[in-house]
Enzyme design. Structure first.
Site, mmCIF file in Angstrom:
data_model
loop_
_atom_site.group_PDB
_atom_site.id
_atom_site.type_symbol
_atom_site.label_atom_id
_atom_site.label_comp_id
_atom_site.label_asym_id
_atom_site.label_seq_id
_atom_site.Cartn_x
_atom_site.Cartn_y
_atom_site.Cartn_z
ATOM 1 N N HIS A 158 0.799 -1.097 0.180
ATOM 2 C CA HIS A 158 0.079 0.153 0.095
ATOM 3 C C HIS A 158 0.861 1.401 -0.126
ATOM 4 O O HIS A 158 2.288 1.257 0.077
ATOM 5 C CB HIS A 158 -0.992 0.175 1.130
ATOM 6 C CG HIS A 158 -1.835 -0.819 1.036
ATOM 7 N ND1 HIS A 158 -2.037 -2.353 1.572
ATOM 8 C CD2 HIS A 158 -3.268 -0.711 0.680
ATOM 9 C CE1 HIS A 158 -3.324 -2.610 1.218
ATOM 10 N NE2 HIS A 158 -4.070 -1.757 0.706
ATOM 11 N N LYS A 162 -0.550 4.966 4.648
ATOM 12 C CA LYS A 162 -1.459 3.953 5.383
ATOM 13 C C LYS A 162 -0.878 3.733 6.788
ATOM 14 O O LYS A 162 0.429 3.652 7.039
ATOM 15 C CB LYS A 162 -1.460 2.768 4.500
ATOM 16 C CG LYS A 162 -2.346 1.756 5.195
ATOM 17 C CD LYS A 162 -2.939 0.391 4.143
ATOM 18 C CE LYS A 162 -3.692 -0.641 4.747
ATOM 19 N NZ LYS A 162 -5.020 0.189 5.274
HETATM 20 P P1 NAD Z 1 -7.049 9.381 5.018
HETATM 21 O O1 NAD Z 1 -6.227 9.827 6.205
HETATM 22 O O2 NAD Z 1 -6.874 10.030 3.640
HETATM 23 O O3 NAD Z 1 -8.683 9.837 5.275
HETATM 24 C C1 NAD Z 1 -9.373 9.688 6.486
HETATM 25 C C2 NAD Z 1 -10.177 10.895 6.758
HETATM 26 O O4 NAD Z 1 -11.074 10.504 8.029
HETATM 27 C C3 NAD Z 1 -9.274 12.270 6.962
HETATM 28 O O5 NAD Z 1 -9.869 13.196 6.135
HETATM 29 C C4 NAD Z 1 -9.460 12.687 8.395
HETATM 30 O O6 NAD Z 1 -9.591 14.229 8.597
HETATM 31 C C5 NAD Z 1 -11.033 12.093 8.526
HETATM 32 N N1 NAD Z 1 -11.244 11.865 10.117
HETATM 33 C C6 NAD Z 1 -10.461 11.651 10.973
HETATM 34 N N2 NAD Z 1 -11.279 11.534 12.161
HETATM 35 C C7 NAD Z 1 -12.572 12.222 11.965
HETATM 36 C C8 NAD Z 1 -13.493 12.585 12.725
HETATM 37 N N3 NAD Z 1 -13.633 12.263 14.004
HETATM 38 N N4 NAD Z 1 -14.621 13.051 12.303
HETATM 39 C C9 NAD Z 1 -14.530 13.114 10.745
HETATM 40 N N5 NAD Z 1 -13.638 12.973 10.049
HETATM 41 C C10 NAD Z 1 -12.371 12.362 10.567
HETATM 42 O O7 NAD Z 1 -7.257 7.878 4.761
HETATM 43 P P2 NAD Z 1 -7.685 7.080 3.361
HETATM 44 O O8 NAD Z 1 -6.652 6.536 2.799
HETATM 45 O O9 NAD Z 1 -9.029 7.541 2.898
HETATM 46 O O10 NAD Z 1 -8.406 5.716 4.206
HETATM 47 C C11 NAD Z 1 -9.478 5.703 5.316
HETATM 48 C C12 NAD Z 1 -9.743 4.334 5.898
HETATM 49 O O11 NAD Z 1 -10.286 3.396 4.806
HETATM 50 C C13 NAD Z 1 -8.545 3.753 6.118
HETATM 51 O O12 NAD Z 1 -8.889 2.718 7.370
HETATM 52 C C14 NAD Z 1 -8.236 2.634 5.053
HETATM 53 O O13 NAD Z 1 -7.430 1.518 5.459
HETATM 54 C C15 NAD Z 1 -9.531 2.422 4.821
HETATM 55 N N6 NAD Z 1 -9.836 1.640 3.121
HETATM 56 C C16 NAD Z 1 -10.661 0.945 3.051
HETATM 57 C C17 NAD Z 1 -11.012 0.326 1.968
HETATM 58 C C18 NAD Z 1 -12.268 -0.629 1.723
HETATM 59 O O14 NAD Z 1 -12.626 -1.106 0.781
HETATM 60 N N7 NAD Z 1 -12.718 -0.914 2.922
HETATM 61 C C19 NAD Z 1 -10.246 0.962 0.768
HETATM 62 C C20 NAD Z 1 -9.633 1.811 1.002
HETATM 63 C C21 NAD Z 1 -9.202 2.494 2.103
#
Ligand code: NAD
Length: 259
Positions: A158, A162
């Site tokens: 990744h 991450k």
């Molecule tokens: P990222 O860090 O770019 O985004 C996370 C967002 O959440 C940020 O904008 C942050 O400000 C926000 N956030 C944190 N705390 C918050 C709160 N209390 N209230 C509102 N917003 C809040 O991360 P990302 O790459 O977008 O990934 C996010 C999650 O999704 C990770 O856990 C990742 O592993 C997961 N993911 C899952 C899949 C899937 O298919 N299930 C695919 C991709 C990523």
């Protein structure tokens, strides 16, 4: 007046958040009902379209999740475990379908979702892409067909931002392999190797993690025996696959009983 379900995207400025906003705006099956970020974030108070560098779309980013959820039918959440737990309570209060893509949740945190699931439909998946869900089924089948002469390793890569490892998808694949073998993953997982580890234990399911650059997500399940290897591989090249899967889940959840 629109009749398509209203969707709130939480973590709207994140990598997945922005992809979800685009996916909902492009869909004719759903309406963007809200965009939520954490208190103190620069984007709060701005139009989400403008904050993303495009045209205004008439939805202001808020840090008041409950207010946003109150007029919506679903919440799509790819944030962090602590935020996801807080959102689950609010989504339950608002009777919104809660689609959870957040990974890195502990078993205790997953159990904490249960009270919310009594009031609202929750759809949670470590990977929302069709291809990975097929890979999971294939992994289970291959693991069931081969004996312990084949060592199983899950290898994932990744991007460098991450924060959790192994990925939620890698753990999902490990669970599938363990299920195929008829064992519990916790009894056979080998997550970190460093130093004089000793030889590999027969029957273990190993995990290897690569972090670098802008890799969207790659997963190999390796079955290695003396003289031959089988590799099942999925490579994600675009985050939109996760966003489309999550939107599908939000629409699927409409009208379903809590659980
Ligand atoms: P990222 O860090 O770019 O985004 C996370 C967002 O959440 C940020 O904008 C942050 O400000 C926000 N956030 C944190 N705390 C918050 C709160 N209390 N209230 C509102 N917003 C809040 O991360 P990302 O790459 O977008 O990934 C996010 C999650 O999704 C990770 O856990 C990742 O592993 C997961 N993911 C899952 C899949 C899937 O298919 N299930 C695919 C991709 C990523």
């Amino acid at each position: 007046m629109t009749h398509t379900p209203g969707i709130v995207i939480v973590g709207a400025s994140g990598r997945m958040g922005q992809m979800l906003i685009k996916t909902v705006l492009d869909s004719d099956k759903a309406t963007l009902a809200g965009a939520v970020e954490r208190s103190g974030h620069d984007w709060v108070g701005q139009d989400i379209g403008a904050a993303m560098g495009g045209q205004p779309v008439g939805v202001t980013v808020t840090d008041d999740a409950l207010e946003a959820f109150a007029s919506a039918q679903a919440v799509i959440d790819f944030t962090v475990p602590e935020a996801t737990l807080a959102f689950s309570k609010l989504a339950a209060q608002a009777r919104c379908v809660h689609v959870i893509g957040t990974t890195g949740m502990t078993d205790e945190q997953i159990a904490e979702l249960e009270p919310a699931a009594r009031h609202a439909t929750i759809v949670r998946a470590g990977n929302m892409s069709l291809g990975v869900n097929l890979l999971t089924q294939l992994t289970k089948k291959v693991a069931a067909a081969l004996d312990e002469d084949f060592d199983i390793e899950v290898i994932e890569a990744h991007h460098h931002h991450k924060v959790d490892a192994p990925s939620g998808t890698a753990l999902m694949l490990g669970e599938a392999a363990a299920e195929g073998r008829g064992v519990a993953l916790k009894d056979v997982e080998d997550r970190a190797r460093d130093g004089i580890t000793g030889a590999r234990n027969k029957g273990d399911i190993g995990f290897s993690v690569i972090r670098g650059g802008d890799i969207v997500g790659e997963h190999d399940v390796l079955f290695a025996a003396a003289g031959e290897r089988i590799v099942l591989r999925h490579m994600a090249t675009d985050r939109s696959i996760f966003a489309r899967g999550a939107l599908k889940a939000a629409l699927w959840g409409q009208g379903k009983a809590p659980g």
